[in-house]
Design a protein around this motif. Structure first.
Motif, short mmCIF file in Angstrom:
data_model
loop_
_atom_site.label_atom_id
_atom_site.label_comp_id
_atom_site.label_asym_id
_atom_site.label_seq_id
_atom_site.Cartn_x
_atom_site.Cartn_y
_atom_site.Cartn_z
N ASN A 281 0.84 -1.19 0.00
CA ASN A 281 0.00 0.00 0.00
C ASN A 281 0.89 1.24 0.00
N VAL A 282 0.76 2.05 -1.06
CA VAL A 282 1.60 3.23 -1.23
C VAL A 282 0.73 4.48 -1.20
N ASN A 283 1.13 5.46 -0.41
CA ASN A 283 0.44 6.75 -0.31
C ASN A 283 0.93 7.65 -1.43
N LEU A 284 0.09 7.88 -2.45
CA LEU A 284 0.49 8.69 -3.59
C LEU A 284 0.63 10.16 -3.22
N ASN A 285 -0.05 10.61 -2.18
CA ASN A 285 0.07 12.01 -1.72
C ASN A 285 1.50 12.32 -1.31
N LEU A 286 2.11 11.38 -0.58
CA LEU A 286 3.49 11.59 -0.10
C LEU A 286 4.46 11.65 -1.28
N LEU A 287 4.20 10.84 -2.30
CA LEU A 287 5.07 10.87 -3.49
C LEU A 287 4.94 12.21 -4.21
N ALA A 288 3.74 12.76 -4.25
CA ALA A 288 3.54 14.07 -4.89
C ALA A 288 4.27 15.17 -4.12
N GLU A 289 4.17 15.13 -2.80
CA GLU A 289 4.86 16.14 -1.97
C GLU A 289 6.38 16.04 -2.17
#
Length: 418
Positions: A281-289
Motif C-alpha cells: 500500500n503506497v500513499n500517492l500524496n506523499l510521493l507528490a509532496e
C-alpha cells in the motif's frame, strides 16, 4: 455463465419445451381417442335399439334405460346427429357433459325419434389423472436432469476446473512448470497436453526475451557511459573552440537522451513482462509532496502557481518504485508543458488523482497520446515514453489513466478500476 450451466440449461430447456408441447398434444389426442370410442359405443347401441324397435309391437312397448330416450313423432330427424352437450344430472346434482346420438327409426309405419347419451365424466377423470401423471413425470425429469448435471459438474468436470485453477496461478516468470495431471477423459488429456507444451514454450520464449532485453540494455549502457565519460574529459582539455564546444554539447545531449531512452525501454519491457510483483500500500500524496520538493527550482523558473488539494489520501496497492515513476511522470508532464506564469492543479481524493495544466489552445489526440514516442509538442525534449510508461504502470496495477480537454486545460485523471 459456466459451460456446465450453459449445456444443462439447454438440455433442461429443450426437455421441458418438448414435454410442455407433448402434454397438451397427448391430452387432445387421448381425448379424441376416448371420444371416438364413445362414438363407436353409441353406434353399437344405435344398432341394438334399431333392431329392438323394428321388432316391437304396440302392445308390448319396450321400456329402455335412462340414457336412451324413445319418442313417437311424426317428424323424423333428417339425418343422424352426434354432438356433445352439457346436461343436468339429477343423481349427481350437477351439470355433466354428455355425448349424444340422435336418429330416427321407422317400425310398422310408426316413426320413433331416439336419443342415446353417454356421460363423458369418466373420460374426463381419466384425462385429468393422465395429465397429473404427465406433469409429475415432467417435474421428475427436470429434477433428475438437475441431479445429473450436479454430479457431472462434481465428477466429470473436476479435472477441467483443476486445470483452470492451475492456469490462473501460472506465471511465465516463475520457475515452476505447469505440470497438468492426466485425466480419465481423452479430451481433457489432449487439452492438458497442449497447455503443458504451450506453457513450456512460452517460458522459454519469455526467458530468452528477458535475457536479450537485459543484455542489450546492459551492452548499450556500457558504451554510452564510456562515451559520456570521454566527453567530460574532453570538456576539461584546453583550447576548445566555440564550434567544437557546440558539437560536443550536441553529442553529450544525444548520448544522454539515448541513455534515458534505453532505460525507459527496459522499464517498459519489465512492466509488460510483469517483473514487478512485490506490491504494498503506497500513499500517492506523499510521493507528490516529495516531487514538489525536488522540482522547486523548475517551478520557480517558469513562475508556475501550484494549486494543490492533498487533504484526502489516495492509497494504491502497487510496487513503490513504479508508483514513484507513475506520479513523477504525470506531474513532470504537467510542469513541462504548462505555459509560463500559469496554474497547475493537483487534486487528490480517496480514489482519484487529477492533474491539470493550461493548454496552448489545442486538445491532444486521445488515440495516440499514450502510444510510444508521442510528444505533445517538439519544443520540449524528451523520449516520448513518459505517458506510455505511466499508462502501462496504471494498467498493470488495476488503475485507469485517462485524458480530457475542457475549458482550455489538459486533464489527466488516475483512478481505480471498478
Amino acid at each position: 455463465m459456466k459451460l456446465t450451466h450453459y449445456i444443462s440449461l439447454r438440455y433442461i430447456g429443450v426437455s421441458v419445451l418438448v414435454m410442455l408441447v407433448s402434454i397438451p398434444v397427448f391430452y387432445f389426442v387421448l381425448q379424441s381417442v376416448l371420444t371416438h370410442n364413445i362414438d363407436e359405443s353409441l353406434q353399437d347401441q344405435k344398432t341394438l335399439v334399431t333392431e329392438k324397435l323394428q321388432n316391437l309391437h304396440d302392445k308390448n312397448f319396450l321400456i329402455l334405460e335412462n340414457e336412451i330416450t324413445v319418442v313417437k313423432s311424426s317428424n323424423a330427424f333428417s339425418k343422424d346427429q352426434l354432438f356433445t352437450k352439457e346436461i343436468y344430472n339429477n343423481i349427481e346434482n350437477e351439470k355433466e357433459f354428455y355425448r349424444i346420438l340422435q336418429f330416427s327409426v321407422k317400425s310398422d309405419g310408426v316413426n320413433y325419434n331416439v336419443q342415446i347419451k353417454e356421460s363423458l365424466v369418466e373420460s374426463e377423470d381419466l384425462l385429468k389423472i393422465i395429465l397429473k401423471l404427465l406433469i409429475s413425470i415432467l417435474l421428475v425429469l427436470v429434477g433428475t436432469l438437475l441431479i445429473i448435471n450436479y454430479n457431472i459438474k462434481q465428477k466429470v468436470w473436476k479435472p477441467f476446473y483443476k486445470t483452470l485453477e492451475k492456469l490462473k496461478q501460472f506465471r511465465v516468470d516463475k520457475v515452476d512448470e505447469l505440470n497438468l495431471e492426466k485425466s480419465k477423459i481423452n479430451e481433457f488429456n489432449d487439452l492438458n497436453f497442449s497447455l503443458n507444451e504451450l506453457s513450456s514454450n512460452n517460458k522459454k520464449v519469455y526467458q530468452s526475451q528477458k535475457e536479450f532485453t537485459e543484455n542489450a540494455s546492459h551492452e548499450l549502457q556500457t558504451p554510452l557511459a564510456i562515451v559520456q565519460n570521454n566527453l567530460e574529459l574532453f570538456w576539461q582539455t584546453e583550447n576548445i573552440s566555440a564550434q567544437q564546444a557546440e558539437i560536443l554539447n550536441d553529442i553529450s545531449n544525444a548520448t544522454s537522451r539515448m541513455s534515458k531512452l534505453n532505460k525507459s525501454l527496459l522499464l517498459l519491457s519489465k512492466i509488460e513482462n510483469k517483473q514487478f510483483s512485490e506490491t504494498q500500500n503506497v500513499n500517492l500524496n506523499l510521493l507528490a509532496e516529495k516531487f514538489f520538493k525536488n522540482y522547486q527550482e523548475q517551478i520557480k523558473f517558469k513562475n508556475l502557481y501550484l494549486k494543490t488539494s492533498l487533504s484526502e489520501i489516495f492509497i494504491v496497492e502497487i510496487d513503490e518504485n513504479l508508483a514513484e515513476i507513475l506520479v513523477g511522470n504525470l506531474l513532470l508532464n504537467a510542469l513541462k508543458y504548462a505555459p509560463k506564469d500559469s496554474e497547475v492543479e493537483v487534486v487528490f481524493s480517496e480514489n482519484e488523482l487529477l492533474i491539470s495544466n493550461l493548454s496552448d489552445g489545442k486538445a491532444l489526440d486521445k488515440e495516440k497520446l499514450f502510444n510510444r514516442f508521442q510528444r505533445q509538442n517538439n519544443k520540449e525534449k524528451g523520449t516520448g515514453l513518459g505517458l506510455e510508461i505511466a499508462k502501462q504502470i496504471a494498467n498493470a496495477f488495476h488503475l485507469n489513466l485517462s485524458y480530457e480537454f475542457k475549458e482550455n486545460r489538459h486533464f489527466f485523471v488516475l483512478n481505480r478500476l471498478n
